[in-house]
Design a protein around this motif. Structure first.
Motif, PDB file in Angstrom:
ATOM      1  N   ALA A  88       0.826  -1.216   0.000  1.00  0.00           N
ATOM      2  CA  ALA A  88       0.000   0.000   0.000  1.00  0.00           C
ATOM      3  C   ALA A  88       0.856   1.260   0.000  1.00  0.00           C
ATOM      4  CB  ALA A  88      -0.993  -0.020   1.148  1.00  0.00           C
ATOM      5  N   ASP A  89       0.578   2.195   0.898  1.00  0.00           N
ATOM      6  CA  ASP A  89       1.257   3.485   0.920  1.00  0.00           C
ATOM      7  C   ASP A  89       2.366   3.525   1.965  1.00  0.00           C
ATOM      8  OD1 ASP A  89      -0.515   4.227  -1.014  1.00  0.00           O
ATOM      9  OD2 ASP A  89      -1.735   5.488   0.275  1.00  0.00           O
ATOM     10  N   LEU A  90       3.369   2.711   1.788  1.00  0.00           N
ATOM     11  CA  LEU A  90       4.487   2.658   2.714  1.00  0.00           C
ATOM     12  C   LEU A  90       5.452   3.803   2.418  1.00  0.00           C
ATOM     13  CD1 LEU A  90       6.210   1.133   4.854  1.00  0.00           C
ATOM     14  CD2 LEU A  90       7.207  -0.130   2.944  1.00  0.00           C
ATOM     15  N   LEU A  91       5.798   4.555   3.449  1.00  0.00           N
ATOM     16  CA  LEU A  91       6.799   5.602   3.321  1.00  0.00           C
ATOM     17  C   LEU A  91       7.385   5.889   4.695  1.00  0.00           C
ATOM     18  CD1 LEU A  91       8.382   7.746   1.803  1.00  0.00           C
ATOM     19  CD2 LEU A  91       6.431   9.283   2.060  1.00  0.00           C
ATOM     20  N   SER A  92       8.657   5.592   4.835  1.00  0.00           N
ATOM     21  CA  SER A  92       9.375   5.958   6.049  1.00  0.00           C
ATOM     22  C   SER A  92      10.787   6.376   5.635  1.00  0.00           C
ATOM     23  CB  SER A  92       9.403   4.820   7.069  1.00  0.00           C
ATOM     24  OG  SER A  92      10.136   3.732   6.582  1.00  0.00           O
ATOM     25  N   TYR A  93      11.448   7.112   6.506  1.00  0.00           N
ATOM     26  CA  TYR A  93      12.800   7.561   6.197  1.00  0.00           C
ATOM     27  C   TYR A  93      13.567   7.775   7.485  1.00  0.00           C
ATOM     28  CZ  TYR A  93      11.503  12.283   7.598  1.00  0.00           C
ATOM     29  OH  TYR A  93      11.093  13.373   8.323  1.00  0.00           O
ATOM     30  N   TRP A  94      14.862   7.794   7.360  1.00  0.00           N
ATOM     31  CA  TRP A  94      15.757   8.122   8.467  1.00  0.00           C
ATOM     32  C   TRP A  94      17.084   8.571   7.879  1.00  0.00           C
ATOM     33  CZ3 TRP A  94      14.198   3.178   7.305  1.00  0.00           C
ATOM     34  CH2 TRP A  94      15.179   2.290   6.877  1.00  0.00           C
ATOM     35  N   MET A  95      17.908   9.130   8.731  1.00  0.00           N
ATOM     36  CA  MET A  95      19.236   9.551   8.321  1.00  0.00           C
ATOM     37  C   MET A  95      20.264   8.750   9.100  1.00  0.00           C
ATOM     38  SD  MET A  95      18.728  13.615   7.713  1.00  0.00           S
ATOM     39  CE  MET A  95      17.474  13.930   8.949  1.00  0.00           C
ATOM     40  N   ASN A  96      21.245   8.251   8.371  1.00  0.00           N
ATOM     41  CA  ASN A  96      22.345   7.493   8.956  1.00  0.00           C
ATOM     42  C   ASN A  96      23.601   8.331   8.979  1.00  0.00           C
ATOM     43  OD1 ASN A  96      20.967   5.051   9.299  1.00  0.00           O
ATOM     44  ND2 ASN A  96      21.508   4.317   7.260  1.00  0.00           N
ATOM     45  N   SER A  97      24.464   8.042   9.923  1.00  0.00           N
ATOM     46  CA  SER A  97      25.802   8.623   9.886  1.00  0.00           C
ATOM     47  C   SER A  97      26.746   7.544   9.382  1.00  0.00           C
ATOM     48  CB  SER A  97      26.222   9.108  11.272  1.00  0.00           C
ATOM     49  OG  SER A  97      26.182   8.048  12.197  1.00  0.00           O
ATOM     50  N   THR A  98      27.869   7.971   8.845  1.00  0.00           N
ATOM     51  CA  THR A  98      28.856   7.017   8.355  1.00  0.00           C
ATOM     52  C   THR A  98      29.990   6.926   9.357  1.00  0.00           C
ATOM     53  OG1 THR A  98      29.997   8.722   7.109  1.00  0.00           O
ATOM     54  CG2 THR A  98      28.296   7.472   5.935  1.00  0.00           C
ATOM     55  N   MET A  99      30.789   5.910   9.224  1.00  0.00           N
ATOM     56  CA  MET A  99      31.876   5.673  10.175  1.00  0.00           C
ATOM     57  C   MET A  99      32.919   6.793  10.143  1.00  0.00           C
ATOM     58  SD  MET A  99      30.948   3.010  11.661  1.00  0.00           S
ATOM     59  CE  MET A  99      32.177   2.013  12.422  1.00  0.00           C
ATOM     60  N   ASP A 100      33.197   7.337   8.957  1.00  0.00           N
ATOM     61  CA  ASP A 100      34.257   8.333   8.851  1.00  0.00           C
ATOM     62  C   ASP A 100      33.773   9.748   9.165  1.00  0.00           C
ATOM     63  OD1 ASP A 100      32.680   8.429   6.581  1.00  0.00           O
ATOM     64  OD2 ASP A 100      34.326   8.918   5.245  1.00  0.00           O
ATOM     65  N   ASN A 101      32.464   9.925   9.243  1.00  0.00           N
ATOM     66  CA  ASN A 101      31.923  11.260   9.486  1.00  0.00           C
ATOM     67  C   ASN A 101      30.678  11.081  10.348  1.00  0.00           C
ATOM     68  OD1 ASN A 101      30.784  13.779   9.441  1.00  0.00           O
ATOM     69  ND2 ASN A 101      30.987  14.057   7.247  1.00  0.00           N
ATOM     70  N   ARG A 102      30.720  11.554  11.551  1.00  0.00           N
ATOM     71  CA  ARG A 102      29.622  11.325  12.498  1.00  0.00           C
ATOM     72  C   ARG A 102      28.358  12.121  12.170  1.00  0.00           C
ATOM     73  NH1 ARG A 102      30.606   6.608  14.174  1.00  0.00           N
ATOM     74  NH2 ARG A 102      32.609   6.380  15.139  1.00  0.00           N
ATOM     75  N   SER A 103      28.422  13.023  11.203  1.00  0.00           N
ATOM     76  CA  SER A 103      27.208  13.746  10.838  1.00  0.00           C
ATOM     77  C   SER A 103      26.261  12.806  10.096  1.00  0.00           C
ATOM     78  CB  SER A 103      27.544  14.952   9.961  1.00  0.00           C
ATOM     79  OG  SER A 103      28.054  14.517   8.726  1.00  0.00           O
ATOM     80  N   GLN A 104      24.996  13.120  10.124  1.00  0.00           N
ATOM     81  CA  GLN A 104      24.007  12.278   9.469  1.00  0.00           C
ATOM     82  C   GLN A 104      23.947  12.676   8.004  1.00  0.00           C
ATOM     83  OE1 GLN A 104      20.624  12.997  12.027  1.00  0.00           O
ATOM     84  NE2 GLN A 104      21.028  11.084  13.085  1.00  0.00           N
ATOM     85  N   ASN A 105      24.711  11.938   7.186  1.00  0.00           N
ATOM     86  CA  ASN A 105      24.850  12.345   5.802  1.00  0.00           C
ATOM     87  C   ASN A 105      24.291  11.341   4.806  1.00  0.00           C
ATOM     88  OD1 ASN A 105      26.809  10.460   6.279  1.00  0.00           O
ATOM     89  ND2 ASN A 105      28.458  11.596   5.341  1.00  0.00           N
ATOM     90  N   GLU A 106      23.512  10.361   5.265  1.00  0.00           N
ATOM     91  CA  GLU A 106      22.847   9.438   4.354  1.00  0.00           C
ATOM     92  C   GLU A 106      21.350   9.444   4.645  1.00  0.00           C
ATOM     93  OE1 GLU A 106      23.358   4.953   2.736  1.00  0.00           O
ATOM     94  OE2 GLU A 106      23.094   5.135   4.899  1.00  0.00           O
ATOM     95  N   LEU A 107      20.571   9.736   3.613  1.00  0.00           N
ATOM     96  CA  LEU A 107      19.123   9.661   3.711  1.00  0.00           C
ATOM     97  C   LEU A 107      18.684   8.312   3.173  1.00  0.00           C
ATOM     98  CD1 LEU A 107      16.265  10.872   4.155  1.00  0.00           C
ATOM     99  CD2 LEU A 107      16.439  11.772   1.811  1.00  0.00           C
ATOM    100  N   VAL A 108      17.934   7.563   3.981  1.00  0.00           N
ATOM    101  CA  VAL A 108      17.376   6.276   3.571  1.00  0.00           C
ATOM    102  C   VAL A 108      15.862   6.427   3.527  1.00  0.00           C
ATOM    103  CG1 VAL A 108      17.160   3.816   4.091  1.00  0.00           C
ATOM    104  CG2 VAL A 108      19.265   5.040   4.693  1.00  0.00           C
ATOM    105  N   ILE A 109      15.285   6.111   2.380  1.00  0.00           N
ATOM    106  CA  ILE A 109      13.834   6.154   2.211  1.00  0.00           C
ATOM    107  C   ILE A 109      13.374   4.747   1.871  1.00  0.00           C
ATOM    108  CG2 ILE A 109      11.912   7.042   0.840  1.00  0.00           C
ATOM    109  CD1 ILE A 109      13.629   9.532   0.264  1.00  0.00           C
ATOM    110  N   VAL A 110      12.384   4.260   2.619  1.00  0.00           N
ATOM    111  CA  VAL A 110      11.756   2.971   2.329  1.00  0.00           C
ATOM    112  C   VAL A 110      10.327   3.284   1.918  1.00  0.00           C
ATOM    113  CG1 VAL A 110      11.094   0.710   3.233  1.00  0.00           C
ATOM    114  CG2 VAL A 110      13.211   1.795   4.024  1.00  0.00           C
ATOM    115  N   CYS A 111       9.934   2.806   0.747  1.00  0.00           N
ATOM    116  CA  CYS A 111       8.638   3.244   0.226  1.00  0.00           C
ATOM    117  C   CYS A 111       8.053   2.266  -0.782  1.00  0.00           C
ATOM    118  CB  CYS A 111       8.804   4.594  -0.467  1.00  0.00           C
ATOM    119  SG  CYS A 111       9.903   4.528  -1.902  1.00  0.00           S
ATOM    120  N   THR A 112       6.787   2.485  -1.043  1.00  0.00           N
ATOM    121  CA  THR A 112       6.155   1.955  -2.240  1.00  0.00           C
ATOM    122  C   THR A 112       6.041   3.137  -3.193  1.00  0.00           C
ATOM    123  OG1 THR A 112       3.985   2.350  -1.262  1.00  0.00           O
ATOM    124  CG2 THR A 112       4.858   0.108  -1.102  1.00  0.00           C
ATOM    125  N   LEU A 113       5.998   2.854  -4.473  1.00  0.00           N
ATOM    126  CA  LEU A 113       5.906   3.917  -5.462  1.00  0.00           C
ATOM    127  C   LEU A 113       4.491   3.963  -6.011  1.00  0.00           C
ATOM    128  CD1 LEU A 113       7.229   6.101  -7.212  1.00  0.00           C
ATOM    129  CD2 LEU A 113       7.842   4.295  -8.835  1.00  0.00           C
TER     130      LEU A 113
END
Length: 137
Positions: A88-113
């Motif tokens: 159905a209408d799945l949509l969630s997101y979060w931001m990850n940090s990477t090991m070399d840079n503690r800032s949250q620099n990856e956006l992950v979106i899980v969704c249906t289109l």
């Protein structure tokens, strides 16, 4: 807004390699059109960023991720994981940090289109690129 018939073409992407490839191209085209629309230089973005093939070159075809890109200048990564339209209408997101840079620099979106989620996904991407997205839903 997208034509709903066009999005329905992708419904069987998990079962048809041609449809899967067309869906990957759809996400890439949509992302770079968003960058252009927002006057963001897309030349430093690498897409796909994550490997989505097995060592023999065969596509994984699991939608995880269906799209990925990385800005080499801003060290930002986006990953879109697409779930089956049966969800159905799945949509969630979060931001990850990477090991070399503690800032949250990856956006992950899980969704249906579909037409209900597409505009929200575009808004998330634009907000994140502009640095306005908060890690809350």
């Amino acid at each position: 807004m997208e034509n709903s018939n066009r999005l329905h073409y992708f419904d069987n992407y998990l079962d048809d390699e041609d449809v899967y490839s067309a869906l990957e191209k759809y996400w890439i085209d949509m992302f770079f059109m968003l960058l252009h629309k927002e006057n963001v230089d897309g030349r430093d973005w690498i897409s796909p960023y994550y490997n989505t093939t097995f060592s023999n070159g065969e596509k994984m075809m699991d939608g995880s991720p269906i799209f990925s890109a990385k800005s080499t200048k801003k060290n930002k990564i986006i990953k879109i994981i697409q779930e089956s339209s049966k969800n159905a209408d799945l949509l969630s997101y979060w931001m990850n940090s990477t090991m070399d840079n503690r800032s949250q620099n990856e956006l992950v979106i899980v969704c249906t289109l579909n037409n209900n989620t597409l505009e929200k996904i575009k808004d998330l991407i634009i907000s994140w690129i502009k640095g306005n997205l908060k890690d809350t839903q």
